[in-house]
Design a protein around this motif. Structure first.
Motif, PDB file in Angstrom:
ATOM      1  N   GLY A  84      77.252 -25.564  16.131  1.00 26.24           N
ATOM      2  CA  GLY A  84      77.209 -26.018  14.750  1.00 26.24           C
ATOM      3  C   GLY A  84      76.144 -27.067  14.449  1.00 26.24           C
ATOM      4  O   GLY A  84      76.091 -27.592  13.343  1.00 26.24           O
ATOM      5  N   THR A  85      75.293 -27.360  15.428  1.00 27.17           N
ATOM      6  CA  THR A  85      74.244 -28.360  15.249  1.00 27.17           C
ATOM      7  C   THR A  85      72.879 -27.684  15.331  1.00 27.17           C
ATOM      8  O   THR A  85      72.589 -27.011  16.319  1.00 27.17           O
ATOM      9  CB  THR A  85      74.339 -29.449  16.344  1.00 27.17           C
ATOM     10  N   PRO A  86      72.039 -27.844  14.311  1.00 26.50           N
ATOM     11  CA  PRO A  86      70.710 -27.215  14.359  1.00 26.50           C
ATOM     12  C   PRO A  86      69.862 -27.770  15.508  1.00 26.50           C
ATOM     13  O   PRO A  86      69.963 -28.948  15.857  1.00 26.50           O
ATOM     14  CB  PRO A  86      70.073 -27.573  13.017  1.00 26.50           C
ATOM     15  N   HIS A  87      69.036 -26.908  16.067  1.00 26.41           N
ATOM     16  CA  HIS A  87      68.081 -27.295  17.100  1.00 26.41           C
ATOM     17  C   HIS A  87      66.699 -26.880  16.608  1.00 26.41           C
ATOM     18  O   HIS A  87      66.489 -25.724  16.234  1.00 26.41           O
ATOM     19  CB  HIS A  87      68.404 -26.612  18.429  1.00 26.41           C
ATOM     20  N   VAL A  88      65.761 -27.815  16.591  1.00 26.93           N
ATOM     21  CA  VAL A  88      64.411 -27.587  16.072  1.00 26.93           C
ATOM     22  C   VAL A  88      63.425 -27.634  17.229  1.00 26.93           C
ATOM     23  O   VAL A  88      63.485 -28.520  18.088  1.00 26.93           O
ATOM     24  CB  VAL A  88      64.047 -28.660  15.017  1.00 26.93           C
ATOM     25  N   ILE A  89      62.501 -26.682  17.230  1.00 23.52           N
ATOM     26  CA  ILE A  89      61.396 -26.676  18.189  1.00 23.52           C
ATOM     27  C   ILE A  89      60.125 -26.985  17.402  1.00 23.52           C
ATOM     28  O   ILE A  89      59.705 -26.189  16.555  1.00 23.52           O
ATOM     29  CB  ILE A  89      61.274 -25.317  18.897  1.00 23.52           C
ATOM     30  N   TRP A  90      59.540 -28.156  17.657  1.00 21.25           N
ATOM     31  CA  TRP A  90      58.299 -28.546  16.993  1.00 21.25           C
ATOM     32  C   TRP A  90      57.147 -27.847  17.693  1.00 21.25           C
ATOM     33  O   TRP A  90      57.001 -27.945  18.908  1.00 21.25           O
ATOM     34  CB  TRP A  90      58.120 -30.062  17.025  1.00 21.25           C
ATOM     35  N   ARG A  91      56.311 -27.143  16.929  1.00 23.29           N
ATOM     36  CA  ARG A  91      55.245 -26.313  17.484  1.00 23.29           C
ATOM     37  C   ARG A  91      53.850 -26.937  17.392  1.00 23.29           C
ATOM     38  O   ARG A  91      53.111 -26.952  18.352  1.00 23.29           O
ATOM     39  CB  ARG A  91      55.241 -24.954  16.781  1.00 23.29           C
ATOM     40  N   ARG A  92      53.462 -27.392  16.206  1.00 28.73           N
ATOM     41  CA  ARG A  92      52.125 -27.962  15.963  1.00 28.73           C
ATOM     42  C   ARG A  92      52.270 -29.099  14.954  1.00 28.73           C
ATOM     43  O   ARG A  92      53.218 -29.134  14.181  1.00 28.73           O
ATOM     44  CB  ARG A  92      51.175 -26.925  15.351  1.00 28.73           C
ATOM     45  N   ILE A  93      51.269 -29.991  14.923  1.00 30.63           N
ATOM     46  CA  ILE A  93      51.223 -31.051  13.921  1.00 30.63           C
ATOM     47  C   ILE A  93      49.759 -31.387  13.653  1.00 30.63           C
ATOM     48  O   ILE A  93      48.929 -31.359  14.566  1.00 30.63           O
ATOM     49  CB  ILE A  93      52.019 -32.301  14.362  1.00 30.63           C
ATOM     50  N   GLY A  94      49.455 -31.664  12.405  1.00 28.65           N
ATOM     51  CA  GLY A  94      48.084 -32.019  12.029  1.00 28.65           C
ATOM     52  C   GLY A  94      47.865 -31.801  10.550  1.00 28.65           C
ATOM     53  O   GLY A  94      48.666 -32.227   9.727  1.00 28.65           O
ATOM     54  N   THR A  95      46.785 -31.090  10.226  1.00 25.40           N
ATOM     55  CA  THR A  95      46.468 -30.768   8.831  1.00 25.40           C
ATOM     56  C   THR A  95      46.560 -29.255   8.654  1.00 25.40           C
ATOM     57  O   THR A  95      47.082 -28.550   9.526  1.00 25.40           O
ATOM     58  CB  THR A  95      45.052 -31.247   8.470  1.00 25.40           C
ATOM     59  N   HIS A  96      46.036 -28.761   7.559  1.00 22.65           N
ATOM     60  CA  HIS A  96      46.102 -27.329   7.258  1.00 22.65           C
ATOM     61  C   HIS A  96      45.553 -26.466   8.389  1.00 22.65           C
ATOM     62  O   HIS A  96      45.961 -25.321   8.568  1.00 22.65           O
ATOM     63  CB  HIS A  96      45.344 -27.063   5.945  1.00 22.65           C
ATOM     64  N   ASP A  97      44.644 -26.990   9.174  1.00 20.02           N
ATOM     65  CA  ASP A  97      44.031 -26.240  10.269  1.00 20.02           C
ATOM     66  C   ASP A  97      45.026 -25.685  11.282  1.00 20.02           C
ATOM     67  O   ASP A  97      44.756 -24.674  11.927  1.00 20.02           O
ATOM     68  CB  ASP A  97      43.011 -27.112  11.012  1.00 20.02           C
ATOM     69  N   ILE A  98      46.167 -26.318  11.437  1.00 18.35           N
ATOM     70  CA  ILE A  98      47.132 -25.869  12.435  1.00 18.35           C
ATOM     71  C   ILE A  98      47.759 -24.531  12.069  1.00 18.35           C
ATOM     72  O   ILE A  98      48.336 -23.864  12.917  1.00 18.35           O
ATOM     73  CB  ILE A  98      48.246 -26.899  12.707  1.00 18.35           C
ATOM     74  N   LEU A  99      47.628 -24.130  10.807  1.00 21.33           N
ATOM     75  CA  LEU A  99      48.257 -22.895  10.358  1.00 21.33           C
ATOM     76  C   LEU A  99      47.550 -21.653  10.877  1.00 21.33           C
ATOM     77  O   LEU A  99      48.076 -20.552  10.771  1.00 21.33           O
ATOM     78  CB  LEU A  99      48.368 -22.863   8.836  1.00 21.33           C
ATOM     79  N   THR A 100      46.372 -21.810  11.477  1.00 23.76           N
ATOM     80  CA  THR A 100      45.684 -20.648  12.055  1.00 23.76           C
ATOM     81  C   THR A 100      46.336 -20.230  13.360  1.00 23.76           C
ATOM     82  O   THR A 100      46.157 -19.106  13.813  1.00 23.76           O
ATOM     83  CB  THR A 100      44.193 -20.953  12.301  1.00 23.76           C
ATOM     84  N   GLY A 101      47.088 -21.105  13.991  1.00 22.11           N
ATOM     85  CA  GLY A 101      47.823 -20.799  15.222  1.00 22.11           C
ATOM     86  C   GLY A 101      49.086 -21.607  15.291  1.00 22.11           C
ATOM     87  O   GLY A 101      49.221 -22.483  16.126  1.00 22.11           O
ATOM     88  N   PRO A 102      50.016 -21.314  14.347  1.00 19.53           N
ATOM     89  CA  PRO A 102      51.187 -22.188  14.203  1.00 19.53           C
ATOM     90  C   PRO A 102      52.114 -22.139  15.404  1.00 19.53           C
ATOM     91  O   PRO A 102      53.012 -22.880  15.553  1.00 19.53           O
ATOM     92  CB  PRO A 102      51.872 -21.651  12.960  1.00 19.53           C
TER      93      PRO A 102
END
Length: 102
Positions: A84-102
């Motif tokens: 019942g508790t969400p688990h988050v996996i953080w993948r990338r952080i930065g600016t819009h550029d990270i969306l090319t390989g999220p």
């Protein structure tokens, strides 16, 4: 309290951020965690949480970076560590550029 883990790319991206960018991210995460605990499963509009186009199951969180480009982090839900508790996996952080390989 939601649980989380980080991918190596996220850790590397995080080290490249300025102290101010990291501070703004921590502030956004505080609101993000609050919303994750909320029963209705919706995030406040100011976090601009949405699915990354073309990458099912991967989401982006966007926050104001002040005078610079908006900060972004990509994440996905992982297998819950506690029922019942969400688990988050953080993948990338930065600016819009990270969306090319999220």
């Amino acid at each position: 309290m939601p649980t989380y883990e980080t991918m190596t790319r996220f850790d590397n991206d995080l080290r490249r951020l300025t102290p101010e960018q990291r501070r703004r991210f921590r502030r956004a995460v505080s609101a993000f965690v609050h919303d994750l605990r909320d029963a209705d499963g919706r995030f406040r509009a100011g976090l601009r949480v949405k699915q990354v186009s073309g990458f099912p199951g991967i989401y982006e969180l966007t926050w104001s970076a002040g005078t610079g480009p908006a900060g972004r982090a990509t994440w996905q839900y992982g297998t819950s560590c506690r029922p019942g508790t969400p688990h988050v996996i953080w993948r990338r952080i930065g600016t819009h550029d990270i969306l090319t390989g999220p």
